[in-house]
Design a protein around this motif. Sequence first.
Motif, short mmCIF file in Angstrom:
data_model
loop_
_atom_site.label_atom_id
_atom_site.label_comp_id
_atom_site.label_asym_id
_atom_site.label_seq_id
_atom_site.Cartn_x
_atom_site.Cartn_y
_atom_site.Cartn_z
N LYS A 1 74.94 58.51 -21.67
CA LYS A 1 74.60 57.56 -20.62
C LYS A 1 75.87 56.88 -20.11
O LYS A 1 76.80 56.63 -20.88
CB LYS A 1 73.65 56.48 -21.15
N SER A 2 75.88 56.56 -18.83
CA SER A 2 77.05 55.89 -18.27
C SER A 2 77.08 54.41 -18.61
O SER A 2 78.13 53.80 -18.66
CB SER A 2 77.07 56.06 -16.74
N SER A 3 75.92 53.81 -18.86
CA SER A 3 75.86 52.38 -19.14
C SER A 3 76.31 52.08 -20.57
O SER A 3 75.96 52.78 -21.51
CB SER A 3 74.43 51.88 -18.95
N HIS A 4 77.09 50.98 -20.70
CA HIS A 4 77.49 50.53 -22.03
C HIS A 4 76.33 49.87 -22.77
O HIS A 4 76.44 49.61 -23.97
CB HIS A 4 78.63 49.50 -21.91
N THR A 5 75.27 49.57 -22.07
CA THR A 5 74.20 48.76 -22.66
C THR A 5 72.88 49.51 -22.80
O THR A 5 71.84 48.88 -22.93
CB THR A 5 73.98 47.50 -21.80
N TRP A 6 72.93 50.84 -22.81
CA TRP A 6 71.68 51.59 -22.85
C TRP A 6 70.86 51.24 -24.09
O TRP A 6 69.66 50.94 -24.00
CB TRP A 6 71.96 53.10 -22.82
N PHE A 7 71.48 51.27 -25.25
CA PHE A 7 70.74 50.96 -26.47
C PHE A 7 70.23 49.53 -26.47
O PHE A 7 69.15 49.23 -26.97
CB PHE A 7 71.60 51.21 -27.71
N GLY A 8 71.03 48.63 -25.91
CA GLY A 8 70.63 47.23 -25.88
C GLY A 8 69.35 46.99 -25.11
O GLY A 8 68.61 46.05 -25.39
N LYS A 9 69.06 47.84 -24.14
CA LYS A 9 67.86 47.67 -23.32
C LYS A 9 66.66 48.44 -23.87
O LYS A 9 65.54 48.28 -23.38
CB LYS A 9 68.14 48.14 -21.89
N HIS A 10 66.90 49.32 -24.85
CA HIS A 10 65.84 50.23 -25.28
C HIS A 10 65.54 50.18 -26.78
O HIS A 10 64.74 50.97 -27.25
CB HIS A 10 66.20 51.66 -24.89
N VAL A 11 66.18 49.28 -27.50
CA VAL A 11 65.98 49.20 -28.94
C VAL A 11 65.63 47.77 -29.34
O VAL A 11 66.34 46.82 -28.97
CB VAL A 11 67.25 49.65 -29.71
#
Length: 596
Positions: free
Chosen positions: A367-377
């Motif tokens: 993913k290009s976003s640095h915050t993907w996990f932060g929004k989905h976990v």
Amino acid sequence: MLDRFSDGNEQGYRDNAGGTVADGRTPPFRFMDDAYTADRGAWAASGAEWLGGNLKGLASKLGYLKRLGVSALWISPVFKQVAADPHSYHGYGIQNYLDVDPHFGTRQDLVDLVDGAHRHGIRVILDIILNHAGDVFGYCFDGNRYPADDGGMDPRWDGARYPVAGWRNAYGEANIPFAAVDPASHPYAWPNDAVWPAELQDAATFTTMGRIVNWDYDPEYYEGDFCTLKDIHHGDHVRDAEGRRIPDAFVTSPALVALCEVYKFWIALADVDGFRIDTVKHMEPGATRYFVSVIKEFAQSLGKENFFLVGEITGGRANAYNTLELTGLDAALGIDDIPDRMEYLAKGWREPTDYFDLFRNSALVNKSSHTWFGKHVVTLFDDHDQVRKGNAKGRFCGDKGNDGYEHLKAVLGLNLCSMGIPCLYYGTEQGFDGAGDNDRYLRECMFGGAFGSLQSCDRHFFDEEHEIYRFVADVVALRRQHLALSRGRQYLRELCDDLEPGEFRLPHLRDGRIRGMVPWSRLFADRELLLAINTDTEYDHAAWVTIDAALHAEPGTLTCLYSSDPEQIGSAADIIACNGRAARILVPAGGFVAYG
């Protein structure tokens, strides 16, 4: 855990409007007088039964939750349970999917709760079950085909179906034909016999393959019963050349279609804002994907564009990511290594990189976003079953050998201000300390009764002056003031205790433990917040900590925005040109700070 939260009979707490409630029969808990006064045996035994928490009681505590900072409320299942099971207070053994269990109240009580929550700005997420029903039918004895364990009535999964004796009646007897219930021959089947709605009474609804023994073997963990809870057949799958199930080729069963209609009904009736889907690991990916699509579309037809679906996906990060990508779920909950690493990092027993690397981008996510996990976990450290701990269960504060309570502010600061969707388990804000060899010890009563926390009875815990309650409320307020704490990128920071002989390094274990500061930054646009916890509960720790050199190119200071030591708030930390840029900060013993 609805049965354990509130029965509405407490006195001396603040009501939803903030006034003190004088009536009620249960007085507030007082530590020196009430802790550990109950008989241990009787107290522990009571924790296995229904204890009386209900929807009206929860509705009376919405002000308590709002003032704590809660923005969404995840409620354990409210649906009608198998009447003959005295231990299904947890709500995961459903017998009627279309009604509220009378222990909890009525459908109208649920509607009123959600309405009240919305007036307080709180969203409501219902815990739902698709994978299984309660113990609604019984197997019949089949010679020596399966191991005898309790008189030979314990079928184990072996890939073949077992014969069924019949639906269970209200007394638990399996004596009703295993087919659509005939109202002429069984006029009293409603509401406590068999399973409801009637669309689920076809024998093909259930896999009838016996209980799971190997929880990691496919197809056993998909098709076997979840202990006594009966597995529902969601449909038929196709596998690719490598043996993986293909969600696009999944064919839904009538039972899955019926369950979709059931949960549409609850959205329409109660106006809930999301579902937490139980045991997603044990469901076909195609079934989960179908359910997500149907529910999202139905919610959107009602104007609910952001209906939130979070799945309990046990296992590691890779499994959670793959499941989210395949199914369209919004978020994952139950990733075992997150609560483990969070808890034991705050107590000083895990490498900080082991926790913070869980949220780093990698080839895993692409993913290009640095915050993907932060929004989905969803991140948490206390929960209602602690599968990760086996038979040695315990809340964070139940870990007496590691001074759990003394580390509680540190772990809460880490949970609320590091990446992820933070989730707080009820009672943590009051320092609950349940521990033992059974889930019940994680499910003490906020309202006291026979199974109050800290081995007490008949004392409630809705204390808004408790130091942990106040800490949580303060840190959540900080989180809401600074977008970086909910949306920002995240970096574990290097630190140095002494500029002269030392060098900057990431915090790490020394002789098997960290006793000191663990700092990290959250960055959003042109703003950096520097956070830190102290895993040492005896001594304050100060250090130079690396910060973003581009954002702090000019000389200046950071201001302490929050500290678990109130006297530190507002103090300044100088920024110097060292290791790029660094600021010297102080973290109280066992505490948490935020600088910006």
